[in-house]
Design an enzyme around this catalytic site. Structure first.
Site, mmCIF file in Angstrom:
data_model
loop_
_atom_site.group_PDB
_atom_site.id
_atom_site.type_symbol
_atom_site.label_atom_id
_atom_site.label_comp_id
_atom_site.label_asym_id
_atom_site.label_seq_id
_atom_site.Cartn_x
_atom_site.Cartn_y
_atom_site.Cartn_z
ATOM 1 N N GLN A 1 0.844 -1.302 -0.365
ATOM 2 C CA GLN A 1 -0.104 0.277 -0.356
ATOM 3 C C GLN A 1 1.013 1.124 -0.011
ATOM 4 O O GLN A 1 1.591 1.051 0.205
ATOM 5 C CB GLN A 1 -0.984 -0.171 1.308
ATOM 6 C CG GLN A 1 -2.564 0.611 0.728
ATOM 7 C CD GLN A 1 -2.567 2.372 0.783
ATOM 8 O OE1 GLN A 1 -1.623 2.811 1.547
ATOM 9 N NE2 GLN A 1 -3.575 2.899 0.558
ATOM 10 N N HIS A 2 0.792 2.436 -0.661
ATOM 11 C CA HIS A 2 1.476 3.439 -0.610
ATOM 12 C C HIS A 2 1.319 4.182 0.315
ATOM 13 O O HIS A 2 3.268 5.024 0.370
ATOM 14 C CB HIS A 2 0.468 4.867 -1.664
ATOM 15 C CG HIS A 2 1.740 5.621 -2.364
ATOM 16 N ND1 HIS A 2 1.763 6.387 -1.629
ATOM 17 C CD2 HIS A 2 2.164 4.964 -3.509
ATOM 18 C CE1 HIS A 2 2.522 7.224 -2.671
ATOM 19 N NE2 HIS A 2 3.577 6.418 -3.700
ATOM 20 N N SER A 3 1.027 3.671 1.381
ATOM 21 C CA SER A 3 1.696 4.532 2.767
ATOM 22 C C SER A 3 1.874 4.239 2.952
ATOM 23 O O SER A 3 3.013 4.830 4.071
ATOM 24 C CB SER A 3 0.268 4.299 4.142
ATOM 25 O OG SER A 3 -0.673 3.205 3.457
ATOM 26 N N LEU A 4 2.886 3.321 3.113
ATOM 27 C CA LEU A 4 4.011 2.730 3.533
ATOM 28 C C LEU A 4 5.409 3.498 2.937
ATOM 29 O O LEU A 4 6.678 3.003 3.519
ATOM 30 C CB LEU A 4 4.121 1.452 3.152
ATOM 31 C CG LEU A 4 3.270 0.259 3.769
ATOM 32 C CD1 LEU A 4 2.825 -1.125 3.142
ATOM 33 C CD2 LEU A 4 2.733 0.491 5.727
ATOM 34 N N GLY A 5 5.096 4.065 1.656
ATOM 35 C CA GLY A 5 6.365 4.822 1.323
ATOM 36 C C GLY A 5 6.087 4.712 0.352
ATOM 37 O O GLY A 5 5.112 4.617 -0.529
#
Length: 181
Positions: free
Chosen positions: A98-102
């Site tokens: 998921q893009h919120s990881l980095g």
């Protein structure tokens, strides 16, 4: 599984965290216990098929996992191990993050840091490169590319000038043409 647990999870604390909302309504990362069986998926397909047949299974599988959302009650990543030969590879490992990881660069840097060379793990990881052709051959092959770039640039520039000065935009729901809207 031990590689994922010992190396992958230690790269970034968000790989073992979930997003929660605190008392003030702010979103925060909270560490949780990671159950690897919930994150590592090995699909099962019929054995003994041709690589071209597995290409179809692989394409369908990719379409399915792209459409599926990762549950919010667990860390936001999955690893899919496709253990069947396709026409392009003997097997495939898919990291769904998921893009919120980095951002893309930091995630790729983190994933590549897990890899080692098979022939000598003490050496840095390298990738094959394309052999550059001889100088005379290289120059002859680059002329059409240069002409194409120049032609496209001139064409785009002239179209931009024409569009901004002579041609009016088509009417659409966004551009109705009414001065007050």
């Amino acid at each position: 599984m031990s590689l994922i647990e010992d190396l992958f999870l230690s790269i970034n604390p968000r790989f073992s965290s979930i997003m929660v909302v605190d008392e003030s309504g702010e979103k925060q990362w909270k560490r949780v216990e990671v159950k690897l069986k919930d994150h590592v998926v090995v699909p099962i397909f019929p054995l003994g098929l041709s690589p071209e047949s597995y290409d179809k299974y692989f394409d369908d599988y990719i379409a399915k996992i792209v459409a599926d959302q990762i549950p919010n009650n667990q860390p936001l990543w999955e690893i899919h191990i496709f253990k069947y030969p396709t026409s392009n590879a003997a097997g495939v490992v898919i990291f769904k993050l998921q893009h919120s990881l980095g951002d893309g660069i930091s995630l790729m840097r983190a994933l590549l840091s897990c890899l080692q060379r098979a022939d000598n793990p003490s050496l840095p990881l390298t990738f094959p490169s394309v052999q550059s052709p001889s100088k005379s051959n290289h120059i002859l092959k680059s002329v059409p590319k240069i002409l194409s770039v120049v032609s496209n640039t001139v064409s785009d520039f002239l179209w931009s000038i024409t569009k901004s000065t002579l041609v009016e935009d088509d009417q659409t729901p966004i551009r109705s043409g009414d001065p007050g809207s």
